[in-house]
Motif scaffolding. Structure first.
Motif, short mmCIF file in Angstrom:
data_model
loop_
_atom_site.label_atom_id
_atom_site.label_comp_id
_atom_site.label_asym_id
_atom_site.label_seq_id
_atom_site.Cartn_x
_atom_site.Cartn_y
_atom_site.Cartn_z
N ASP A 197 0.84 -1.20 0.00
CA ASP A 197 0.00 0.00 0.00
C ASP A 197 0.87 1.25 0.00
OD1 ASP A 197 -2.43 -1.29 -0.01
OD2 ASP A 197 -2.56 -1.40 2.17
N ASN A 198 1.94 1.20 0.80
CA ASN A 198 2.83 2.35 0.87
C ASN A 198 3.54 2.58 -0.46
OD1 ASN A 198 2.93 3.68 3.62
ND2 ASN A 198 3.02 1.52 4.19
N VAL A 199 3.91 1.49 -1.13
CA VAL A 199 4.53 1.63 -2.46
C VAL A 199 3.53 2.26 -3.43
CG1 VAL A 199 5.54 0.41 -4.42
CG2 VAL A 199 6.03 -0.35 -2.09
N ARG A 200 2.28 1.79 -3.38
CA ARG A 200 1.25 2.33 -4.27
C ARG A 200 1.04 3.82 -4.01
NH1 ARG A 200 -1.70 -2.34 -2.73
NH2 ARG A 200 -1.36 -3.97 -4.27
N PHE A 201 1.02 4.18 -2.73
CA PHE A 201 0.79 5.58 -2.38
C PHE A 201 1.87 6.48 -2.99
CE2 PHE A 201 1.57 9.11 0.61
CZ PHE A 201 0.39 9.80 0.42
N ILE A 202 3.13 6.10 -2.76
CA ILE A 202 4.23 6.90 -3.29
C ILE A 202 4.18 6.94 -4.82
CG2 ILE A 202 6.75 7.06 -3.45
CD1 ILE A 202 5.80 7.78 -0.73
N SER A 203 3.85 5.80 -5.44
CA SER A 203 3.78 5.76 -6.90
C SER A 203 2.72 6.72 -7.41
CB SER A 203 3.44 4.35 -7.39
OG SER A 203 4.39 3.43 -6.89
N ARG A 204 1.59 6.79 -6.71
CA ARG A 204 0.52 7.70 -7.14
C ARG A 204 0.95 9.14 -7.01
NH1 ARG A 204 -3.31 4.25 -3.98
NH2 ARG A 204 -4.17 2.81 -5.51
N ILE A 205 1.56 9.46 -5.86
CA ILE A 205 1.97 10.85 -5.63
C ILE A 205 2.93 11.32 -6.71
CG2 ILE A 205 3.32 12.32 -4.09
CD1 ILE A 205 1.22 11.81 -2.36
N TYR A 206 3.84 10.43 -7.13
CA TYR A 206 4.86 10.84 -8.09
C TYR A 206 4.53 10.42 -9.51
CZ TYR A 206 7.74 12.37 -4.23
OH TYR A 206 8.22 13.05 -3.13
N ASN A 207 3.27 9.99 -9.72
CA ASN A 207 2.81 9.66 -11.06
C ASN A 207 3.68 8.60 -11.73
OD1 ASN A 207 0.92 9.94 -13.01
ND2 ASN A 207 1.91 11.68 -14.04
N GLN A 208 3.88 7.49 -11.03
CA GLN A 208 4.74 6.43 -11.54
C GLN A 208 3.95 5.16 -11.79
OE1 GLN A 208 8.57 5.91 -10.60
NE2 GLN A 208 8.75 8.06 -11.10
N ARG A 209 4.54 4.27 -12.57
CA ARG A 209 3.84 3.01 -12.84
C ARG A 209 3.94 2.10 -11.63
NH1 ARG A 209 7.14 1.53 -17.10
NH2 ARG A 209 6.41 -0.60 -16.84
N THR A 210 2.80 1.86 -11.01
CA THR A 210 2.76 1.12 -9.75
C THR A 210 3.32 -0.30 -9.88
OG1 THR A 210 0.78 2.37 -9.25
CG2 THR A 210 1.26 0.50 -7.84
N GLU A 211 2.89 -1.02 -10.92
CA GLU A 211 3.28 -2.43 -11.06
C GLU A 211 4.80 -2.57 -11.14
OE1 GLU A 211 1.31 -4.86 -10.46
OE2 GLU A 211 -0.15 -3.24 -10.16
N HIS A 212 5.39 -1.70 -11.93
CA HIS A 212 6.83 -1.71 -12.12
C HIS A 212 7.55 -1.51 -10.78
CE1 HIS A 212 10.63 0.43 -13.06
NE2 HIS A 212 10.74 -0.54 -13.94
N ASN A 213 7.04 -0.57 -10.00
CA ASN A 213 7.65 -0.26 -8.70
C ASN A 213 7.49 -1.41 -7.72
OD1 ASN A 213 8.47 2.22 -9.53
ND2 ASN A 213 6.70 3.30 -8.71
N ILE A 214 6.33 -2.05 -7.77
CA ILE A 214 6.10 -3.18 -6.86
C ILE A 214 7.10 -4.30 -7.16
CG2 ILE A 214 4.46 -5.04 -6.34
CD1 ILE A 214 2.26 -2.97 -6.35
N ASP A 215 7.32 -4.56 -8.44
CA ASP A 215 8.31 -5.58 -8.81
C ASP A 215 9.69 -5.24 -8.24
OD1 ASP A 215 6.40 -6.92 -10.14
OD2 ASP A 215 6.95 -6.20 -12.15
N PHE A 216 10.05 -3.97 -8.40
CA PHE A 216 11.36 -3.56 -7.92
C PHE A 216 11.48 -3.74 -6.41
CE2 PHE A 216 13.90 -0.23 -5.88
CZ PHE A 216 15.14 -0.50 -6.42
N VAL A 217 10.44 -3.35 -5.68
CA VAL A 217 10.47 -3.43 -4.22
C VAL A 217 10.54 -4.90 -3.75
CG1 VAL A 217 9.19 -2.96 -2.09
CG2 VAL A 217 9.38 -1.20 -3.84
#
Lengths: 265, 221
Positions: B86-106
């Motif tokens: 959820d925290n990854v999704r929140f940050i991704s939304r704030i910075y207009n980033q692709r959520t799925e990509h970020n989740i994979d990285f994390v």
């Protein structure tokens, strides 16, 4: 020049909407979680409140000085109370737990308030509409006479609640007194807010004064929309709009002060 | 470039106003790495907050011509009742980033596996540090603010962080605060000491180190 300015404003608006959306999702998850009915609590909770009050008033055969059915009376009155009272309650002390978000430079104090206001206003509105439809469908309530007037009254109450909420929310960052005083004050103003009486039923002398309470004007408008000619509503729309505008200005000024003074951990 | 001009920071306290930063000016250029030494309470974290823009100075001006991170490895932006994801999704939304990509990285970087679906409040401090660091790495900034990062995780994770930050991002500007003097010496080119509101730059680490040690032992002799 004018065009580039518009593009900048458009860009800022899209950033702000993105941030508010992110805060909304976070707020919904934080408050309601993923347990049992989850975010449905957003409007189930106010619905329970309103239903409870409706039942109580029906059982107590509350005297409200008009020949309206008590269900209709309680629904319009108590829904309006939830609308203007819950917004300030949710915004007071809202900055403190979210201070660390200020490290994300797109997130501003006003966004935290707006996200909470959308949630609170949305919950109260869905609850009001759902209960209306339910009572109408089981025949406890006649369909409203004039929906537009209801919408206008409802929006004005929401505006009042939202500007009061932002003002008190920003002010509460400076002094804990705001929170301490708001609780008793919101209770004490409840009987004065027009939820439990029609202005027309009051003595003429009292009518004049009670219309100085901004919420009363809004509730009367909602009731006029609901019951049309069955009631004689009293309200002063320019007065209510003036109150809201002044409160909005004060609120924005206080947010500017809060922006300048906050210190994240 | 980031430019601080005559920055003053004053906090009201019970015993009157306390000047934490007194007329501080300096520039941080692209790619430059500055280390700041100072004893506890000298105002290092205040300085970082002002540079990040989370707080505004009492007087003076901070100009940013490059994007600046939040203080790294700082876990405070977590909502404890939310899950790591959820925290990854929140940050991704704030910075207009692709959520799925970020989740994979994390997932990949933190190696926290199914814990990422648990509320952050159930994490150990090491797990929190992993998540905080990984989230800090999903957004690309021109300048990174590093506040006492050496407390992060175990030795292996420490190596991964070093590679991510000083390997892959060696072209970025950094402002580093640490009580681990060796860490500062290794990673910075410019060194300054913050003491009693004044920020003094020294031509090399050894001189800064010496001044810092002197400040630490003031009042002992």
């Amino acid at each position: 020049m004018a065009h580039s300015k518009l593009t900048t404003i458009g860009h800022s608006a899209s950033v702000q909407w993105r941030v508010i959306h992110a805060l909304l999702m976070r707020e919904i998850l934080t408050r309601y979680g993923r347990h049992n009915i989850g975010f449905l609590w957003l409007f189930v909770e106010p619905m329970l409140f309103t239903t409870g009050v409706t039942l109580l008033w029906t059982l107590a055969r509350s005297v409200h000085g008009s020949n309206l059915p008590i269900v209709a009376f309680a629904l319009t009155g108590y829904s309006a109370v939830l609308l203007w009272r819950n917004m300030p309650s949710r915004c007071i002390g809202a900055i403190e737990p979210n201070l660390s978000l200020m490290y994300h430079r797109n997130v501003r104090v006003i966004d935290i308030f707006l996200a909470r206001l959308i949630l609170e206003g949305g919950g109260a509105t869905i609850s009001f509409v759902t209960l209306s439809l339910f009572y109408i469908s089981i025949g406890w309530l006649d369909p409203p006479e004039d929906i537009l007037t209801i919408v206008m009254g409802w929006l004005l109450i929401a505006w009042f609640g939202a500007s009061l909420a932002i003002f008190l929310g920003a002010l509460s960052e400076k002094s804990e007194l705001v929170e301490k005083i708001w609780h008793p004050l919101s209770y004490l103003t409840f009987p004065l807010s027009g939820a439990a009486f029609m202005v027309d039923a009051l003595p003429a002398e009292a009518q004049r004064y009670v219309l100085y309470v901004p919420m009363v004007n809004g509730v009367e408008l909602v009731r006029e929309g609901y019951f049309g000619a069955h009631v004689h509503a009293h309200y002063d729309i320019p007065f209510l709009i003036t109150c809201c505008s002044v409160l909005t200005l004060l609120a924005l000024a206080q947010v500017t002060v809060a922006n300048r003074e906050i210190t994240p951990e | 470039m980031i430019r601080l001009e005559n920055v003053h920071q004053v906090y009201p306290t019970r015993s009157g106003d306390r000047v934490v930063l007194n007329d501080i000016s300096f520039d941080l250029d692209r790619g430059e790495k500055v280390g700041i030494l100072g004893r506890n309470g000298a105002g290092k974290s205040t300085l970082i907050r002002l540079v990040s823009g989370a707080e505004r100075p009492t007087a003076g001006k901070v100009t940013r011509n490059m994007s600046v991170s939040w203080p790294l490895a700082f876990g405070g932006a977590f909502q404890n009742s939310l899950t790591g994801l959820d925290n990854v999704r929140f940050i991704s939304r704030i910075y207009n980033q692709r959520t799925e990509h970020n989740i994979d990285f994390v997932y990949d970087f933190t190696e926290l596996g199914s814990y990422l679906r648990e509320p952050v409040r159930n994490y150990s401090s090491g797990m929190r540090a992993r998540l905080a660091f990984a989230i800090s790495m999903i957004i690309e900034f021109d300048c990174y603010l590093i506040d006492e990062i050496t407390a992060v995780g175990d030795a292996k994770f420490y190596e991964k962080c070093e590679e991510e930050l000083f390997g892959k991002r060696k072209d970025r500007a950094m402002l580093i605060i640490s009580h681990d003097l060796e860490y500062v010496r290794l990673h910075c080119q410019r060194f300054a000491v913050l003491h009693e509101g004044d920020l003094v730059f020294y031509p090399n680490f050894d001189e800064a180190h010496e001044a810092h040690l002197r400040n630490l032992h003031i009042g002992e002799g």
